[in-house]
Design a protein around this motif. Structure first.
Motif, PDB file in Angstrom:
ATOM      1  N   ASP A 148       0.809  -1.218   0.000  1.00 49.81           N
ATOM      2  CA  ASP A 148       0.000   0.000   0.000  1.00 49.81           C
ATOM      3  C   ASP A 148       0.844   1.270   0.000  1.00 49.81           C
ATOM      4  O   ASP A 148       0.310   2.368   0.168  1.00 49.81           O
ATOM      5  N   GLY A 149       2.144   1.125  -0.191  1.00 49.27           N
ATOM      6  CA  GLY A 149       3.012   2.287  -0.169  1.00 49.27           C
ATOM      7  C   GLY A 149       2.879   3.134  -1.424  1.00 49.27           C
ATOM      8  O   GLY A 149       2.380   2.690  -2.457  1.00 49.27           O
ATOM      9  N   TYR A 150       3.354   4.373  -1.319  1.00 52.23           N
ATOM     10  CA  TYR A 150       3.401   5.270  -2.475  1.00 52.23           C
ATOM     11  C   TYR A 150       4.770   5.939  -2.493  1.00 52.23           C
ATOM     12  O   TYR A 150       5.213   6.499  -1.482  1.00 52.23           O
ATOM     13  N   HIS A 151       5.426   5.906  -3.674  1.00 53.48           N
ATOM     14  CA  HIS A 151       6.786   6.440  -3.750  1.00 53.48           C
ATOM     15  C   HIS A 151       7.016   7.358  -4.944  1.00 53.48           C
ATOM     16  O   HIS A 151       8.163   7.640  -5.283  1.00 53.48           O
ATOM     17  N   GLY A 152       5.945   7.827  -5.595  1.00 53.37           N
ATOM     18  CA  GLY A 152       6.124   8.806  -6.650  1.00 53.37           C
ATOM     19  C   GLY A 152       5.451   8.434  -7.950  1.00 53.37           C
ATOM     20  O   GLY A 152       4.808   7.383  -8.072  1.00 53.37           O
TER      21      GLY A 152
END
Length: 450
Positions: A148-152
């Motif tokens: 569920d992460g967001y990195h760009g």
């Protein structure tokens, strides 16, 4: 004070004809035309005042029009707007790198500047893969991240992000990326009623490493608070265990603090809640308070010195025209002076805690509110579904409060300069918006029945 209406009409026409808005759907309606900001407030072209609970793009850490920051930018613009730091230097970039070293644990001493969180993620991908190759392990290519992460938004960053909204239509994606379960209770994540929470543990990270093969993995990247996922807050024990697992397998442990860095969570950095030290730290957003674009990747002396063995250059073969931009770095130094001088980290912890308690009290009997959570001035009111969240955000806007929706969560991440009085006003508006939304929904149900 209202904006000149003839000019406002012209700008709206140009907006409709020429501007392509990022992350904006065709059904978004007429966008706000924000013309002025002061403190935690902004004004639109019609002169209407709003409290800003999303800090521009979650980056206005010191609020709008702060005189100390404006003065620093003005001085720097009149002195030197920029000079490349490729085989050269400029004083603000040098000063900011030194400031990073003073704020971080001693192990994190080398800072590489870029311009956005997405660029920071791309830098991490190249840096970690090249680092292992220079150490004689070229097979370590895979970048692990949370599901569920967001990195760009750039291609490598999108591949490190499993969200459908960012990935769909971008095939073929680069290889050697993998995701592991997010350490958040799945029922809480989905806003589903349940008797007992059960979150994935760090054992799922270990299992993924063993399945892929430790010798194939370059880095594990995670956020201390998952902002785009709706302000999800992993147990600090997970960070401690992840740090230990990465050290055990020789994997670089990377923390993405693009959102959480520089006071957002009530500590200067989010990792301080877990008392861990990453091998690499990514920062952006709040470090310049929205006054200029800047991001940074900070790492250890060991990682830095490894690049001296690169046969093609004897250094890191990566960079951007605006890396270490003098004006942006000067803005950042001024922002950090404000954060420290006005004790904004402590303010974030205190006022954020007040908001968390007040929102939970005011919304306790709202059936469409599933959960209220937060850490410092990173807060979320999770609704039962995304439609209800959008309706709540729209009602907040009507009442003079700008918030941000992330799926079924309505997020409040105001400037760190927020006072207790304004914080309580924000909470009252959210509560009134929830009641207004419920009334409208009930009326709609009656109309359908009729």
């Amino acid at each position: 004070m209202s904006f000149d209406q003839e000019e406002a009409a012209r700008l709206r026409a140009w907006d409709a004809a020429y501007l392509w808005h990022p992350w904006t759907g065709k059904t978004a309606g007429d966008p706000l035309m924000i013309v002025r900001g002061d403190g935690v407030r902004v004004w639109d072209a019609d002169g209407r005042e709003y409290l800003d609970a999303k800090a521009a793009s979650l980056n206005a850490s010191c609020g709008y029009s702060h005189p100390h920051i404006v003065a620093a930018i003005t001085r720097q613009a009149a002195t030197l707007m920029h000079f490349s730091i490729e085989a050269a230097a400029n004083p603000p970039a040098v000063g900011l790198a030194a400031k990073y070293a003073s704020l971080l644990p001693p192990a994190l001493s080398r800072t590489f500047f870029c311009n956005s969180g997405s660029e920071a993620m791309e830098t991490v991908v190249k840096l970690t893969r090249m680092y292992h190759a220079l150490r004689g392990e070229p097979g370590r290519r895979t970048i692990l991240s949370l599901r569920d992460g967001y990195h760009g938004a750039t291609l490598g960053a999108v591949t490190a992000t499993a969200l459908t909204l960012t990935r769909a239509g971008n095939d073929p994606l680069p290889g050697a990326y993998a995701q592991v379960p997010t350490p958040i209770c799945p029922s809480c994540r989905a806003a589903e009623a349940h008797d007992e929470c059960s979150a994935p543990t760090a054992q799922t990270l270990r299992d993924a490493i063993e399945e892929i093969g430790p010798d194939n993995i370059a880095a594990f990247v995670m956020e201390p608070v998952l902002g785009v996922a709706g302000c999800l807050i992993p147990d600090p024990a997970y960070l401690v265990a992840a740090r230990e697992i990465c050290s055990e397998y020789g994997i670089l442990f990377v923390l993405d603090e693009v959102l959480t860095g520089f006071g957002r969570t009530g500590r200067m950095f989010g990792f301080e809640h877990a008392a861990v030290v990453p091998d690499i730290l990514m920062t952006s957003k709040g470090v310049t308070g929205g006054y200029a674009p800047l991001a940074a990747v900070t790492t250890t002396e060991d990682v830095y010195r490894t690049f001296a063995d690169d046969s093609l250059m004897g250094g890191f073969r990566h960079g951007h025209t605006m890396s270490g931009h003098a004006l942006a770095c000067a803005a950042s130094l001024a922002v950090l002076e404000v954060i420290e001088g006005e004790d904004l980290v402590a303010n974030s912890a205190r006022v954020g805690g007040l908001m968390l308690d007040e929102l939970r009290r005011l919304l306790a009997d709202e059936p469409r509110v599933f959960q209220v959570r937060g850490l410092g001035l990173a807060l979320a009111v999770q609704m039962t579904d995304a439609g209800v969240a959008d309706a709540l955000a729209a009602a907040c806007l009507e009442l003079g409060l700008i918030v941000r929706t992330q799926g079924s969560a309505v997020c409040l991440m105001p400037p760190l300069t927020l006072t207790e009085t304004d914080a309580l006003t924000m909470c009252s508006i959210v509560a009134e918006a929830a009641r207004l939304t419920a009334q409208r929904n009930d009326r709609n149900v009656v109309e359908v029945v009729r």
